[in-house]
Structures are given as C-alpha cells and as structure tokens.
Design a protein around this motif. Sequence first.
Motif, PDB file in Angstrom:
ATOM      1  N   VAL A 192       0.961  -1.207  -0.028  1.00 38.21           N
ATOM      2  CA  VAL A 192      -0.002   0.077  -0.003  1.00 38.21           C
ATOM      3  C   VAL A 192       0.829   1.401   0.103  1.00 38.21           C
ATOM      4  CG1 VAL A 192      -1.680   1.230   1.270  1.00 38.21           C
ATOM      5  CG2 VAL A 192      -1.921  -1.218   1.046  1.00 38.21           C
ATOM      6  N   THR A 193       1.893   1.574   0.806  1.00 42.78           N
ATOM      7  CA  THR A 193       2.900   2.426   0.894  1.00 42.78           C
ATOM      8  C   THR A 193       3.430   2.718  -0.467  1.00 42.78           C
ATOM      9  OG1 THR A 193       3.351   2.037   3.254  1.00 42.78           O
ATOM     10  CG2 THR A 193       4.914   3.344   1.743  1.00 42.78           C
ATOM     11  N   GLU A 194       3.941   1.717  -1.138  1.00 43.77           N
ATOM     12  CA  GLU A 194       4.389   1.960  -2.314  1.00 43.77           C
ATOM     13  C   GLU A 194       3.545   2.217  -3.615  1.00 43.77           C
ATOM     14  OE1 GLU A 194       7.329  -1.224  -3.389  1.00 43.77           O
ATOM     15  OE2 GLU A 194       8.866  -0.546  -1.621  1.00 43.77           O
ATOM     16  N   ARG A 195       2.155   1.776  -3.519  1.00 46.69           N
ATOM     17  CA  ARG A 195       1.370   1.899  -4.319  1.00 46.69           C
ATOM     18  C   ARG A 195       0.761   3.551  -4.264  1.00 46.69           C
ATOM     19  NH1 ARG A 195       0.278  -0.439  -9.060  1.00 46.69           N
ATOM     20  NH2 ARG A 195      -2.185  -0.183  -9.546  1.00 46.69           N
TER      21      ARG A 195
ATOM     22  N   LYS B  53      -4.953   3.434   3.211  1.00 47.04           N
ATOM     23  CA  LYS B  53      -5.488   3.272   1.894  1.00 47.04           C
ATOM     24  C   LYS B  53      -6.527   4.503   1.388  1.00 47.04           C
ATOM     25  CE  LYS B  53      -5.862  -1.743   2.007  1.00 47.04           C
ATOM     26  NZ  LYS B  53      -6.611  -2.783   1.587  1.00 47.04           N
ATOM     27  N   ARG B  54      -5.962   5.729   1.167  1.00 51.40           N
ATOM     28  CA  ARG B  54      -6.417   6.968   0.931  1.00 51.40           C
ATOM     29  C   ARG B  54      -7.217   7.040  -0.284  1.00 51.40           C
ATOM     30  NH1 ARG B  54      -9.072  10.620   1.265  1.00 51.40           N
ATOM     31  NH2 ARG B  54      -8.651  12.766   1.683  1.00 51.40           N
TER      32      ARG B  54
ATOM     33  N   ARG C  62      -7.720  -4.132  -7.639  1.00 58.82           N
ATOM     34  CA  ARG C  62      -8.540  -4.959  -6.963  1.00 58.82           C
ATOM     35  C   ARG C  62      -8.644  -5.348  -5.726  1.00 58.82           C
ATOM     36  NH1 ARG C  62      -5.954  -8.411 -10.112  1.00 58.82           N
ATOM     37  NH2 ARG C  62      -5.589 -10.467  -9.572  1.00 58.82           N
ATOM     38  N   LEU C  63      -7.102  -5.512  -5.178  1.00 60.95           N
ATOM     39  CA  LEU C  63      -6.837  -5.802  -4.010  1.00 60.95           C
ATOM     40  C   LEU C  63      -6.502  -4.609  -2.832  1.00 60.95           C
ATOM     41  CD1 LEU C  63      -4.438  -8.753  -4.293  1.00 60.95           C
ATOM     42  CD2 LEU C  63      -6.713  -8.941  -3.983  1.00 60.95           C
ATOM     43  N   TYR C  64      -6.762  -3.405  -3.560  1.00 61.12           N
ATOM     44  CA  TYR C  64      -6.465  -2.018  -2.650  1.00 61.12           C
ATOM     45  C   TYR C  64      -7.847  -1.623  -1.892  1.00 61.12           C
ATOM     46  CZ  TYR C  64      -4.614   2.571  -1.824  1.00 61.12           C
ATOM     47  OH  TYR C  64      -3.938   3.620  -1.311  1.00 61.12           O
TER      48      TYR C  64
END
Length: 311
Positions: free
Chosen positions: A54-57, A290-291, A309-311
Amino acid sequence: MTQPTGNTSRLFSKASAISWLWRQLSRWPVTRLWRISSVLGPVVYRLNKRERWVTERNLTAVYPALSNAERHALAKQSLKHSTATMLELGHAWMAEPQKVETNILAVYGRDKLDNARTESRGVIVLAPHFGNWEVLNFWLSSHFPFTAMYEPPKIIDLDPVIRHGRERMGASLVPTNPRGVAALLKALKRSEAIGMLPDQEPDWGSGVFAPFFGRDAYTATLLPKLVARTQARVVTGVALRVPGKGFEIHFLEADERVYSDDDVQSATGVNASVEAAISLDPAQYQWEYKRYRKVVQEQQKLANYRDYRLY
C-alpha cells in the motif's frame, strides 16, 4: 459470576499486554525509541507485505517521477517513522508530562492560534497522520481548551487506556456522531480549539471526491459546515519528528479554499493543506493508509482496475 468467554479472555490478555508494553516504553527516552525503530522499520518493510504494498502504491500515485530505487527508499523511511509512532504512544499517553514537554523542541506558528482567540474565533486544527499526532494532541490540550472526536479502538479493553492518555492534559473527547458534532460547534462558539482528522475517508454520503496530489480522494465535508456556522479559523497542525532528538510542533495556514461554502472547493483546500504539511518531510506521512480506496471502488470499469482490485 459469569466467566469470560475464550474470545473475551484472549482480547483482555492482548489489551493487558499492549498496555503493559506502552507503560514500559513510556519510561524510555525518545532517542532510544528511534534507534529501535531504525532496527524494526526495515523488518516491517520486509515482512509486512500489505503495509509495503500500500505504501509503495500510494507513493507511485503521488510521486510518479520517483525512480524505483527512490520510491523503495522513501517507503522504507516511511515505515520506519510509522514504527516509531507506534513505539512512542506510551511516551505521549503515559510518560511524565514534563518529560513529554521537554521533548517538544520548538513550536512554530503558535500565533495563528493565539490571534484567532484574540479575535474571539474558534480554531479548527487539521491534524493529518503525519509525524506523531498524539504528541500534537498532548501539546494542544496542554495549552488550549481542546476538543476532538474519538472512536473507540477495535480492542475495546484498550479504550480506557487510550481515552485516559488523550484526555490527561485536559482534552475533551466526543463521539463521532451528531452529538459529537454538536459538541464541536459549542467549543468553537466558545472560541476554543478543536481537532479534525483531514485524511481519513468518511462514510459514503459524508464526503465528496476532491484532488489529493492530483488524484481524486474521498474527503469529508464536515469542515465547511463548521466554518459557516462559527466563522472559525483553520490551521494545519503537525508534530514533526526530529529523529533521535524529539519533536517540533508546526502550525501552518490552511489553504484559503477551506473557507469556501462549496463542498468540493472546501475539500480541495483541505487536501491541499495536508499536502503542504507532508512537504515538510514526506517520509513522516502514514502512506500505508488506503487514501484512494473509495475512488478505486468507483472506477471498477477502468481498464487498469485489475491492478487495484486488492486495494
């Protein structure tokens, strides 16, 4: 006498262990806590795939010009700071007040709060998940009549511990419901300060989509309603970590759009204010949140949805 169920017993044990750990860590200097974070942070980055992903995304979305090496390095630093925040909770909630105050090395922009109160206006402090926001709460409630919304933790047995920690310097915690909103309005009308989390996604129907680093994020619309009814001033407040030394409190002028009576414009101003705070040190923002989750849910038909889709 009713015996506790297995689940209740396990939760109580977990709550007791966490509370005990916070109490032990509250006795340690922040210099040592930072050294521990420097050891644990890389472990969190390597082993916690969800937090790393999540951080890198998020970093890819907000800083597209970064190289892969730069993004990985920033993600590692971010998770190190997040680890430090968790270790510092006992410090903010349980350490001797004088000890916490001593670790606040400087306060910048206090005049923004003082001037508003001189004008008989309340102050809305936008407090994003940056640095150590619990240290910010400590300082605000030590120096001003201060009210903030509070939602009990998932481990309910931790509720009295956390509540006491946040209220111990005089803060008033109110529920995240209409009764709590009414309490915020009353505090502002008394020319007091209130705290708001500007970077948490609200429930559907309580927000609008507004740009955050150029990409739409679902953002709460409570702020313009409070401003319209109280003429309060808005500032952004953060407790910037000075690694291995302590904290600096910074109060920044909010983006002027926060005063708009248009919900989208106001939300855009809120997000711009958070961006300005993050620019102090991007590694200290909690990028593992997850903003953009709700905007992804709205874009399921986009060609790149499979990537999210997993976010």
